[in-house]
Enzyme design. Structure first.
Site, mmCIF file in Angstrom:
data_model
loop_
_atom_site.group_PDB
_atom_site.id
_atom_site.type_symbol
_atom_site.label_atom_id
_atom_site.label_comp_id
_atom_site.label_asym_id
_atom_site.label_seq_id
_atom_site.Cartn_x
_atom_site.Cartn_y
_atom_site.Cartn_z
ATOM 1 N N SER A 128 -60.672 -32.166 45.250
ATOM 2 C CA SER A 128 -59.915 -33.052 44.356
ATOM 3 C C SER A 128 -59.276 -34.216 45.095
ATOM 4 C CB SER A 128 -58.816 -32.221 43.675
ATOM 5 O OG SER A 128 -57.875 -33.065 43.071
ATOM 6 N N GLU A 130 -56.469 -35.182 44.557
ATOM 7 C CA GLU A 130 -55.075 -34.805 44.815
ATOM 8 C C GLU A 130 -54.857 -34.469 46.282
ATOM 9 O OE1 GLU A 130 -52.252 -34.614 42.898
ATOM 10 O OE2 GLU A 130 -53.306 -35.523 41.217
ATOM 11 N N TYR A 152 -51.075 -27.023 44.424
ATOM 12 C CA TYR A 152 -52.474 -27.166 44.005
ATOM 13 C C TYR A 152 -53.272 -27.919 45.072
ATOM 14 C CZ TYR A 152 -56.432 -29.327 41.493
ATOM 15 O OH TYR A 152 -57.678 -29.780 41.118
#
Ligand code: NAP
Ligand code: GDP
Length: 327
Positions: A128, A130, A152
């Site tokens: 990801s 992120e 996460y």
């Protein structure tokens, strides 16, 4: 006929990937966890396809994956399952790390044991954007520094590194797609784009009074999930496994997405939208912008759906959905 195993089949990406692979003549085994209420709405349309089968599985139950690996001996495994919500990961960090980090470890370890030559099974990991978190040096490519800013993202960095480690240590065909935010009419309703399109429709229909949001300044590189699953597949068709950034190369703020949808709906933002401090995160990722030149060059992949088209597609779909529910 090739066999593909997809974890996270009930999620947004799992459903689009299943559609994509079925069209290409695959036998698709969708792995779902047990839930107390039915959550198969995204895959109901392929339920009766003879080349599609559902099996129970949980990322936290390694034996469930082992049994399926031995039963189907798949050509391709796509690991899309995860506790995928950034803000929720601050509330349930352990569940997030268990599913995202350890879940991936368990799968990789099973694959290298069942297929020690690395010739039979190809593995895709859902990494990801992120992972870039706090890094101010955008746009981000495959070499950019990972500075995760949530449980996460920390868990995704672990599994991302592990994929590379298993690839280099054991020669397995494992690739990571570093996907930037991608949305669709099937996006989860608590992610900001879908929350906005759904609220706009309900406000328009007189079913909702207000929309409360958190940080409107954050910028994201938003693409269409239907475009992005093709990139996943392309990665597993390469002779050599690798990591690829998948993005549109354009970033917009949450405020801009809101304005685009409310303008399309003919709604006044001032009248209907407020911010709520509870929706802000302990740590925010302010700016995510990707550079997917490598995917373009090596995979021949490019996004097709742009920002405005995506927002309108999601609003129109939510409009039709609500019309069906109301009538
Ligand atoms: P999603 O809609 O939230 O789907 C997640 C899937 O994982 C669901 O099928 C969920 O099952 C399943 N799952 C969660 N915990 C599980 C567990 N313990 N065992 C088995 N299954 C479990 O996510 P998505 O948007 O499709 O994203 C797919 C993957 O890409 C995720 O790994 C996500 O982190 C990653 N990713 C997404 C984006 C994006 O913008 N969408 C960007 C980068 C990376 P239930 O239906 O039962 O909840
Ligand atoms: P993320 O990028 O994976 O965290 O995807 P989200 O759609 O959950 O959030 C995108 C951005 O929207 C983040 O910067 C959030 O802080 C911001 N945001 C603002 N208000 C909201 C909200 O009400 N819900 C969510 N999910 N995000 C919000």
């Amino acid at each position: 006929m090739k066999t593909a195993l997809i974890t996270g089949i009930t999620g947004q990406d799992g459903s689009y990937l299943a559609d994509f692979l079925l069209k290409r003549g695959y036998f698709v085994v969708g792995l779902k966890r047990r839930t107390s209420s039915i959550c198969t709405s995204r895959i109901d349309h392929i339920f009766n396809n003879i080349n599609f089968k559902i099996e129970y599985f949980n990322l936290n139950d390694p034996g469930s994956f082992w049994r399926l690996l031995l039963k189907y001996r798949p050509d391709e495994v796509y690991n899309l399952a995860a506790q995928s919500h950034v803000r929720v990961s601050f509330e349930t960090p352990e569940e997030t790390v268990q599913s995202v980090a350890l879940g991936t470890l368990r799968m990789l370890d099973a694959i290298r044991t069942v297929d020690p030559t690395g010739n039979q099974i190809r593995f895709y990991q859902a990494s990801s954007s992120e992972m870039f978190g706090d890094n101010p040096n955008y746009p981000f490519n495959e070499e950019s520094r990972l500075m995760p800013a949530s449980p996460y993202a920390c868990a995704k960095v672990f599994s991302h590194n592990l994929v590379r480690n298993y690839r280099e240590s054991y020669g397995i065909h494992a690739s990571s797609g570093i996907l930037f935010n991608h949305e669709s009419p099937r996006r989860g309703e608590t992610f900001v784009t879908r929350k906005i399109t759904m609220a706009a429709v309900k406000i328009k229909m007189g079913l909702q009074d207000k929309l409360y949001l958190g940080n409107l300044e954050a910028k994201r590189d938003w693409g269409f999930a239907g475009d992005y699953v093709k990139a996943m597949w392309l990665m597993l068709q390469q002779d050599t496994p690798d990591d690829y950034v998948i993005s549109t190369g354009k970033a917009y703020s949450v405020q801009e997405f809101l304005e685009c949808v409310f303008k399309y709906a003919g709604l006044d933002i001032e009248k209907y939208v407020d911010t709520d401090s509870r929706l802000f995160r302990p740590q925010e990722v302010p700016y995510l912008l990707g550079d997917s030149s490598k995917a373009k060059k090596q995979l021949g992949w490019e996004p097709k759906v742009g920002f405005e088209e995506l927002a309108k597609m999601m609003y129109d779909s939510d409009w039709n959905l609500m019309c069906k529910q109301v009538n």
